[in-house]
Scaffold this motif. Structure first.
Motif, PDB file in Angstrom:
ATOM      1  N   LEU A   1      21.778   2.302  -6.866  1.00  0.00           N
ATOM      2  CA  LEU A   1      21.079   2.892  -5.729  1.00  0.00           C
ATOM      3  C   LEU A   1      20.960   1.802  -4.669  1.00  0.00           C
ATOM      4  O   LEU A   1      20.456   0.713  -4.958  1.00  0.00           O
ATOM      5  CB  LEU A   1      19.690   3.372  -6.152  1.00  0.00           C
ATOM      6  N   TYR A   2      21.452   2.075  -3.482  1.00  0.00           N
ATOM      7  CA  TYR A   2      21.371   1.109  -2.391  1.00  0.00           C
ATOM      8  C   TYR A   2      20.271   1.548  -1.438  1.00  0.00           C
ATOM      9  O   TYR A   2      20.325   2.636  -0.864  1.00  0.00           O
ATOM     10  CB  TYR A   2      22.723   0.977  -1.689  1.00  0.00           C
ATOM     11  N   LEU A   3      19.296   0.676  -1.283  1.00  0.00           N
ATOM     12  CA  LEU A   3      18.119   0.987  -0.482  1.00  0.00           C
ATOM     13  C   LEU A   3      18.092   0.153   0.786  1.00  0.00           C
ATOM     14  O   LEU A   3      18.392  -1.043   0.769  1.00  0.00           O
ATOM     15  CB  LEU A   3      16.843   0.706  -1.292  1.00  0.00           C
ATOM     16  N   CYS A   4      17.699   0.786   1.846  1.00  0.00           N
ATOM     17  CA  CYS A   4      17.548   0.131   3.124  1.00  0.00           C
ATOM     18  C   CYS A   4      16.045   0.049   3.404  1.00  0.00           C
ATOM     19  O   CYS A   4      15.319   1.017   3.157  1.00  0.00           O
ATOM     20  CB  CYS A   4      18.267   0.976   4.174  1.00  0.00           C
ATOM     21  N   ALA A   5      15.598  -1.094   3.903  1.00  0.00           N
ATOM     22  CA  ALA A   5      14.179  -1.282   4.186  1.00  0.00           C
ATOM     23  C   ALA A   5      14.003  -1.671   5.646  1.00  0.00           C
ATOM     24  O   ALA A   5      14.686  -2.569   6.141  1.00  0.00           O
ATOM     25  CB  ALA A   5      13.601  -2.373   3.279  1.00  0.00           C
ATOM     26  N   SER A   6      13.101  -0.989   6.306  1.00  0.00           N
ATOM     27  CA  SER A   6      12.877  -1.181   7.729  1.00  0.00           C
ATOM     28  C   SER A   6      11.519  -1.845   7.957  1.00  0.00           C
ATOM     29  O   SER A   6      10.544  -1.532   7.278  1.00  0.00           O
ATOM     30  CB  SER A   6      12.914   0.217   8.390  1.00  0.00           C
ATOM     31  N   SER A   7      11.493  -2.777   8.912  1.00  0.00           N
ATOM     32  CA  SER A   7      10.204  -3.364   9.301  1.00  0.00           C
ATOM     33  C   SER A   7      10.318  -3.848  10.742  1.00  0.00           C
ATOM     34  O   SER A   7      11.419  -4.036  11.255  1.00  0.00           O
ATOM     35  CB  SER A   7       9.803  -4.510   8.369  1.00  0.00           C
ATOM     36  N   ALA A   8       9.196  -4.078  11.347  1.00  0.00           N
ATOM     37  CA  ALA A   8       9.203  -4.448  12.761  1.00  0.00           C
ATOM     38  C   ALA A   8       9.835  -5.819  12.976  1.00  0.00           C
ATOM     39  O   ALA A   8      10.704  -6.010  13.814  1.00  0.00           O
ATOM     40  CB  ALA A   8       7.784  -4.410  13.314  1.00  0.00           C
ATOM     41  N   MET A   9       9.358  -6.791  12.165  1.00  0.00           N
ATOM     42  CA  MET A   9       9.818  -8.174  12.370  1.00  0.00           C
ATOM     43  C   MET A   9      10.358  -8.789  11.087  1.00  0.00           C
ATOM     44  O   MET A   9      10.865  -9.880  11.104  1.00  0.00           O
ATOM     45  CB  MET A   9       8.648  -9.038  12.872  1.00  0.00           C
ATOM     46  N   GLY A  10      10.264  -8.095   9.979  1.00  0.00           N
ATOM     47  CA  GLY A  10      10.513  -8.656   8.663  1.00  0.00           C
ATOM     48  C   GLY A  10       9.275  -8.317   7.865  1.00  0.00           C
ATOM     49  O   GLY A  10       8.233  -8.017   8.436  1.00  0.00           O
ATOM     50  N   GLN A  11       9.361  -8.303   6.545  1.00  0.00           N
ATOM     51  CA  GLN A  11       8.219  -7.842   5.767  1.00  0.00           C
ATOM     52  C   GLN A  11       7.003  -8.723   6.008  1.00  0.00           C
ATOM     53  O   GLN A  11       7.045  -9.921   5.844  1.00  0.00           O
ATOM     54  CB  GLN A  11       8.541  -7.809   4.268  1.00  0.00           C
TER      55      GLN A  11
ATOM     56  N   GLU B   1       2.414  -8.066   6.495  1.00  0.00           N
ATOM     57  CA  GLU B   1       1.276  -7.446   5.843  1.00  0.00           C
ATOM     58  C   GLU B   1       1.406  -5.937   5.711  1.00  0.00           C
ATOM     59  O   GLU B   1       0.690  -5.324   4.920  1.00  0.00           O
ATOM     60  CB  GLU B   1      -0.004  -7.779   6.582  1.00  0.00           C
ATOM     61  N   ASN B   2       2.308  -5.335   6.444  1.00  0.00           N
ATOM     62  CA  ASN B   2       2.518  -3.887   6.330  1.00  0.00           C
ATOM     63  C   ASN B   2       3.679  -3.533   5.432  1.00  0.00           C
ATOM     64  O   ASN B   2       4.023  -2.356   5.289  1.00  0.00           O
ATOM     65  CB  ASN B   2       2.728  -3.260   7.707  1.00  0.00           C
ATOM     66  N   GLY B   3       4.304  -4.530   4.851  1.00  0.00           N
ATOM     67  CA  GLY B   3       5.382  -4.277   3.904  1.00  0.00           C
ATOM     68  C   GLY B   3       6.585  -3.638   4.561  1.00  0.00           C
ATOM     69  O   GLY B   3       6.724  -3.583   5.777  1.00  0.00           O
ATOM     70  N   TYR B   4       7.471  -3.170   3.701  1.00  0.00           N
ATOM     71  CA  TYR B   4       8.660  -2.468   4.153  1.00  0.00           C
ATOM     72  C   TYR B   4       8.434  -0.968   4.102  1.00  0.00           C
ATOM     73  O   TYR B   4       7.664  -0.470   3.291  1.00  0.00           O
ATOM     74  CB  TYR B   4       9.821  -2.727   3.189  1.00  0.00           C
ATOM     75  N   THR B   5       9.207  -0.232   4.916  1.00  0.00           N
ATOM     76  CA  THR B   5       9.379   1.203   4.719  1.00  0.00           C
ATOM     77  C   THR B   5      10.806   1.392   4.246  1.00  0.00           C
ATOM     78  O   THR B   5      11.750   1.027   4.955  1.00  0.00           O
ATOM     79  CB  THR B   5       9.143   1.983   6.024  1.00  0.00           C
ATOM     80  N   PHE B   6      10.930   1.942   3.069  1.00  0.00           N
ATOM     81  CA  PHE B   6      12.257   2.143   2.483  1.00  0.00           C
ATOM     82  C   PHE B   6      12.796   3.525   2.811  1.00  0.00           C
ATOM     83  O   PHE B   6      12.046   4.499   2.938  1.00  0.00           O
ATOM     84  CB  PHE B   6      12.195   2.027   0.955  1.00  0.00           C
TER      85      PHE B   6
END
Lengths: 114, 110
Positions: free
Chosen positions: A88-98, A100-105
């Protein structure tokens, strides 16, 4: 707001072929990270892109590559597929990099190599 | 490199409290994250600890001890929907890229 979109959801490929996976991050997010998830190894980091530049890279062979476009959408490519690339290949989005709000996968792309 | 250890599987009863432990060895610690992943779904972010102590968020709490390389996720008033894999991830060094543990599969039964 829309979440992280990964396409396709499922893919079956033959050994030796190549594959391209796509990820559209949350609007406004500039960092996209890619992970490979397998039952035996868990989540393994592939690479991170920020503002069209690869900022970090994991310990995967050169067959795994990626890029990011000016609209922050990202693609990853795997060439000369091997059976062990099934995952399973997952993409993770964040504003600046992980942070305090973590990633959104995203929901991931399940790749099966036969 | 980093070494992150979590139990592979835990079971608990609906309504009870469960504590999922995570130990890690790293240098240049930046922060520790917990994620929840239901079968066939994407991981979702639960908590972030950078300083020692307990962070509470509703039914879920996360604790960190940097000197001991130890964290736990505490789930109270367990519900059936809490059955999932719980992933501990540690960020360290200049890249801030987290390394994930293999996850703890929690099974909640009636």
């Amino acid at each position: 707001k829309a979440g992280v979109t990964q396409t396709p959801r499922y893919l079956i490929k033959t050994r030796g072929q190549q594959v391209t996976l796509s990820c559209s991050p949350i609007s406004g997010h500039r960092s996209v990270s890619w992970y490979q998830q397998t039952p035996g190894q868990g989540l393994q980091f592939l690479f991170e892109y920020f503002s069209e530049t690869q900022r970090n890279k994991g310990n995967f062979p050169g067959r795994f590559s990626g890029r990011q476009f000016s609209n922050s959408r990202s693609e990853m490519n795997v060439s000369t597929l091997e059976l062990g690339d099934s995952a399973l290949y997952l993409c993770a989005s964040s504003a600046m990099g992980q942070g305090e709000n973590g990633y959104t996968f995203g929901s991931g792309t399940r790749l099966t190599v036969v | 490199g980093q070494n992150i250890d979590q139990p592979t599987e835990m079971t608990a009863t609906e309504g009870a409290i469960v504590q999922i432990n995570c130990t890690y060895q790293t240098s240049g610690f930046n922060g520790l994250f917990w994620y929840q992943q239901h079968a066939g779904e994407a991981p979702t972010f639960l908590s972030y600890n950078v300083l020692d102590g307990l962070e509470e968020k509703g039914r879920f709490s996360s604790f960190l001890s940097r000197s001991k390389g130890y964290s736990y996720l505490l789930l109270k008033e367990l519900q059936m929907k809490d059955s999932a894999s719980y992933l501990c991830a540690v960020s360290s060094g200049g890249s801030y890229i987290p390394t994930f543990g293999r996850g703890t599969s929690l099974i909640v039964h009636p």
